[in-house]
Design an enzyme around this catalytic site. Structure first.
Site, PDB file in Angstrom:
ATOM      1  N   ASP A 195       2.497 -10.298  -1.966  1.00 33.94           N
ATOM      2  CA  ASP A 195       2.648  -9.287  -0.621  1.00 33.94           C
ATOM      3  C   ASP A 195       3.906  -9.612  -0.018  1.00 33.94           C
ATOM      4  O   ASP A 195       3.891 -10.908   0.470  1.00 33.94           O
ATOM      5  CB  ASP A 195       1.558  -9.172   0.065  1.00 33.94           C
TER       6      ASP A 195
ATOM      7  N   CYS B 221       3.593  -1.289   1.045  1.00 33.47           N
ATOM      8  CA  CYS B 221       2.741  -1.822  -0.012  1.00 33.47           C
ATOM      9  C   CYS B 221       2.250  -0.794  -0.843  1.00 33.47           C
ATOM     10  O   CYS B 221       1.749  -1.148  -2.055  1.00 33.47           O
ATOM     11  CB  CYS B 221       1.534  -2.725   1.128  1.00 33.47           C
TER      12      CYS B 221
ATOM     13  N   HIS C  67      -5.392  -1.196  -1.392  1.00 34.94           N
ATOM     14  CA  HIS C  67      -4.411  -0.340  -0.553  1.00 34.94           C
ATOM     15  C   HIS C  67      -4.115   0.994  -1.223  1.00 34.94           C
ATOM     16  O   HIS C  67      -3.032   1.534  -0.920  1.00 34.94           O
ATOM     17  CB  HIS C  67      -3.218  -1.288  -0.053  1.00 34.94           C
TER      18      HIS C  67
ATOM     19  N   ASP D 287       5.715  -7.019  -4.004  1.00 35.94           N
ATOM     20  CA  ASP D 287       5.566  -5.612  -3.728  1.00 35.94           C
ATOM     21  C   ASP D 287       6.619  -4.970  -2.737  1.00 35.94           C
ATOM     22  O   ASP D 287       6.849  -3.798  -2.856  1.00 35.94           O
ATOM     23  CB  ASP D 287       4.206  -5.533  -3.091  1.00 35.94           C
ATOM     24  N   ASN D 288       7.070  -5.922  -2.145  1.00 38.26           N
ATOM     25  CA  ASN D 288       8.460  -5.368  -1.290  1.00 38.26           C
ATOM     26  C   ASN D 288       9.073  -6.642  -0.683  1.00 38.26           C
ATOM     27  O   ASN D 288       8.614  -7.596  -0.608  1.00 38.26           O
ATOM     28  CB  ASN D 288       8.271  -4.374   0.072  1.00 38.26           C
TER      29      ASN D 288
END
Length: 464
Positions: A34, A72, A126, A278-279
């Protein structure tokens, strides 16, 4: 009697062939980190040692142009469906509003389950926080972790927190066909140890699968490196460089444990291991590096590019590094083709991911992808085409106002990774021809979205 015997023999042969066929398929382990910056690993210029990650990168293909979504939720949706999140109504993080992936979506774990895989998620989901939209509703046999964001660990630490307004967040677990159960409160204390628990459960699952006749898919979605900051006490001052460095060292250790569990179980040779972020890192919140790329959580390259690598012994050549464009959208169709199950990719909806199996395995050096569309919420911020980047909107940080343009700036990220030199301005519109391929891409997407309208967030969509 003879008819019954023949049927029994035929059915037994069918089961045997099916079992052998399933055993030939590779296992798949996807480790998702993450808020991970492109430059947060030593092999890509990071200052904190990450020896296990670096070793993994050298055992397969490391992609330096691996592209994700803006937040996310959309990245996780892209991995699961191979579809632009704007299509699925999963294009942004929502707070207090309906959200989640529609049960109608056909997900990667559903595809793999239908192909005979055991499936499990350990970590952050999420993509929906109510029954009908949980991991075990979307293809996973079992799960453990958190329904929403790691932000929730900090809720109860605020003096004004009111559990009658927002319920105390929990860590959950569940099995397919049963309601998910609360494990314990998710707060600043449990936030420190949740990744260790994710890893321990992943190790137990992998060891168990070594005894199974079926292949497996495990999606290990870690909560690091997402605030609120917290890590296992084993890593107190481990880096000598503060909190963020300690977290990166814990992350490297945890990833190493997953790899060791595969080796210990004798499964490493026939397991595809994917590791990605994820980013990009939010660099103004206490740490994180986007490397040479401009700031994360924006339409700049620091928001698109993160760590991306894949290992499959004897199938993917070790030590290969590529700057070809790859999108997180591409995993679903690529994996389906790698395991011989492309027939299961849905044909009744647009799939934006591209089959990159030939690129991944090295039978071709070039990627089959030339462009990336980068949305932030409902807005298209930038288009990457080949080495050019066109910005329709920009924001300088996650906290900054949004800027629009009369003439969208164009950057050549191969020669200008920080996106400082606007070619439209400095070359007096000589590069305005780059607008043409962008226009073609956007026209094709607009036509597709008119035929297949985008799903609204939280809607129980039932099909086109």
């Amino acid at each position: 009697m003879k008819i019954i015997q023949k049927f029994t023999l035929a059915f037994g042969l069918f089961l045997m062939v099916t079992t052998i066929y399933a055993q030939d398929k590779p296992n798949i382990v996807y480790i998702l980190v993450d808020n991970w910056g492109w430059g947060d690993i030593r092999i890509q210029g990071g200052s904190i040692p990450t020896p296990r990650i670096d070793a993994l990168a050298q055992e397969g293909l490391r992609m330096t142009n691996f592209n994700v979504e803006s937040q996310c939720v959309p990245t996780r949706s892209a991995i699961m469906t191979g579809r632009l999140p704007i299509r699925s109504g999963t294009h942004r993080v929502t707070y207090g509003l309906p959200y989640g992936m529609s049960p109608w979506e056909y997900t990667l774990p559903e595809l793999l389950s239908d192909a005979g895989y055991n499936t499990a998620l350990f970590g952050k989901w999420h993509l929906g926080d109510r029954e009908g939209r949980l991991p075990t509703d979307q293809g996973f046999d079992q799960w453990f972790g958190i329904k929403n964001t790691s932000d929730e660990a900090g809720y109860s630490s605020t003096a004004q927190f009111d559990s009658s307004v927002v319920a105390q967040p929990y860590i959950w677990e569940g099995e397919k066909g049963q309601p998910s159960r609360k494990v314990k409160p998710f707060n600043l204390e449990s936030r420190k140890t949740i990744d260790r628990e994710i890893i321990e459960r992943s190790e137990a699952f992998i060891a168990q699968q070594a005894q199974s006749e079926k292949p497996f898919f495990t999606y290990i979605s870690l909560t690091q490196v997402h605030p609120p900051w917290g890590y296992h006490s084993d890593f107190d001052n481990a880096s000598g460089h503060g909190l963020y460095g300690d977290i990166l060292m814990e992350l490297d250790y945890n990833i190493g444990r997953v790899l060791d569990s595969l080796s210990k179980a004798g499964l490493a040779k026939n397991t595809i291991v994917i590791l990605s972020g994820d980013n990009g890192a939010v660099t103004d919140m206490g740490g994180g590096s986007t490397g040479p790329w401009r700031v994360g959580f924006t339409g700049y390259e620091g928001g698109l590019r993160t760590v991306g690598m894949i290992r499959w012994p004897e199938k993917i050549k070790a030590g290969r590094v590529s700057d070809e464009i790859f999108s997180t959208l591409d995993w679903m169709p690529t994996l389906a083709n790698l395991i011989g199950e492309k027939k299961r990719i849905p044909q009744d909806r647009p799939i934006d991911g591209i089959d990159q199996s030939k690129f991944i395995t090295g039978s071709q050096e070039k990627s089959d992808r030339e462009h990336i569309l980068f949305y932030i919420g409902e807005d298209l911020f930038s288009v990457k085409w080949r080495s050019f980047k066109i910005h329709l909107k920009t924001t300088e940080t996650i906290w900054s106002p949004i800027q629009t343009y009369q003439f969208p700036p164009v950057y050549d990220v191969a020669n200008d990774p920080h996106e400082d030199n606007n070619l439209i301005k400095f070359n007096m519109f000589a590069h305005s021809w780059v607008y043409a391929p962008m226009e073609k891409i956007l026209q094709e997407k607009a036509t597709s979205m008119q035929k297949y309208p985008n799903i609204k967030p939280g809607v129980d969509f039932e099909g086109y």
